[in-house]
Design an enzyme around this catalytic site. Sequence first.
Site, PDB file in Angstrom:
ATOM      1  N   ASP A 148       0.835  -1.194   0.000  1.00 17.00           N
ATOM      2  CA  ASP A 148       0.000   0.000   0.000  1.00 17.00           C
ATOM      3  C   ASP A 148       0.877   1.253   0.000  1.00 17.00           C
ATOM      4  OD1 ASP A 148      -2.278  -1.533   0.080  1.00 17.00           O
ATOM      5  OD2 ASP A 148      -2.540  -1.379   2.245  1.00 17.00           O
ATOM      6  N   TYR A 199       5.957  -9.166   8.369  1.00 16.48           N
ATOM      7  CA  TYR A 199       5.580  -7.762   8.549  1.00 16.48           C
ATOM      8  C   TYR A 199       5.684  -7.367  10.012  1.00 16.48           C
ATOM      9  CZ  TYR A 199       3.242  -8.215   3.963  1.00 16.48           C
ATOM     10  OH  TYR A 199       2.954  -8.434   2.641  1.00 16.48           O
ATOM     11  N   ASP A 228      -7.760   0.430   7.706  1.00 16.25           N
ATOM     12  CA  ASP A 228      -6.564   1.067   8.249  1.00 16.25           C
ATOM     13  C   ASP A 228      -6.912   2.504   8.614  1.00 16.25           C
ATOM     14  OD1 ASP A 228      -6.557   2.581   5.882  1.00 16.25           O
ATOM     15  OD2 ASP A 228      -4.938   1.440   4.966  1.00 16.25           O
ATOM     16  N   ARG A 237      -4.092  -5.576   7.176  1.00 14.70           N
ATOM     17  CA  ARG A 237      -5.146  -4.711   7.727  1.00 14.70           C
ATOM     18  C   ARG A 237      -6.424  -5.488   7.984  1.00 14.70           C
ATOM     19  NH1 ARG A 237      -7.378  -2.197   2.679  1.00 14.70           N
ATOM     20  NH2 ARG A 237      -5.976  -2.882   1.029  1.00 14.70           N
TER      21      ARG A 237
END
Length: 302
Positions: free
Chosen positions: A39, A67, A81, A174
């Site tokens: 993103d 992550y 998010d 997310r």
Amino acid sequence: MYNGIINIYKEAGYTSHDVVAKLRGILGQKKIGHTGTLDPEAVGVLPVCLGKGTKVCELLTDKDKVYETVMRLGVVTDTQDMTGNILRESPVCVNRNEIEEVIQSFKGEYAQIPPMYSALKINGKKLYELAREGKTVERQPRIVHIFEMDILDIDPEGAHVHMRVHCSKGTYIRTLCHDIGEKLGCGAAMETLMRVRVAGFEINQALTLAQVEKLVGEGNVEQAIWPIDSIFPMWPMGRTDAQADRLLYNGNMLLRENVRFEDGLEPKKGGKYRIYDSHGKFCAIYVYNDRSKTFKNEKMFV
């Protein structure tokens, strides 16, 4: 033309396509492809394939990833998010043990419904385009795998949870945050996201676009480019004899006696092998057929 893979640190504000476009200008070549989108506000590892290395884009996209994310509890947004519109806010009445228990319950396989704000296509249209039109469509859940998930830190108020997630391809972090929030009963949204590893590419080795540009100016950029065969360390290497080099260059079938292995290795049925020519140049991935005692080409890199 440069051939191989370069480990880019994608900075916030850039799309993955932006990174590719800028690298084309920096490196002066068109044949470049990335290995999985991040993103725009996310940061971290983005392996970018160059030249003949673009043939491994799909292989790297399929790799598992690691992550680090900060999950904000007590809020639900339309994008899952904190860039989206807040749909609901709730008090956070859960303790660390409850958060830990719910987080660990997501380890293993789970059916994840892709978010509306994603690049997945339904009937030829990207979901985020439909979402921006105010439309919501049914999405089929997809099985993803959470290999490990650990809490790195929780703020004193318990509203922000810093996590490290090791997951399979196709996992939306997310959405994972959103689903954890729903199970906790207070809601949650992803606040920050950093990709720290893709296959063997680590964040501490990643270069910003500015650093790559500096290396180009100094004439040292090739030092930062991983050779194509470096992403296949799990497959043994073999070398053809000089008589079989032409067969190898054309992607033809190779006889067992055409390929030499070190340390007396014997190829296994269905095994994959990195095949180099008689001069030591990496050329292809081959699969061994034990019945016919032959190697069949799977992917060429020459």
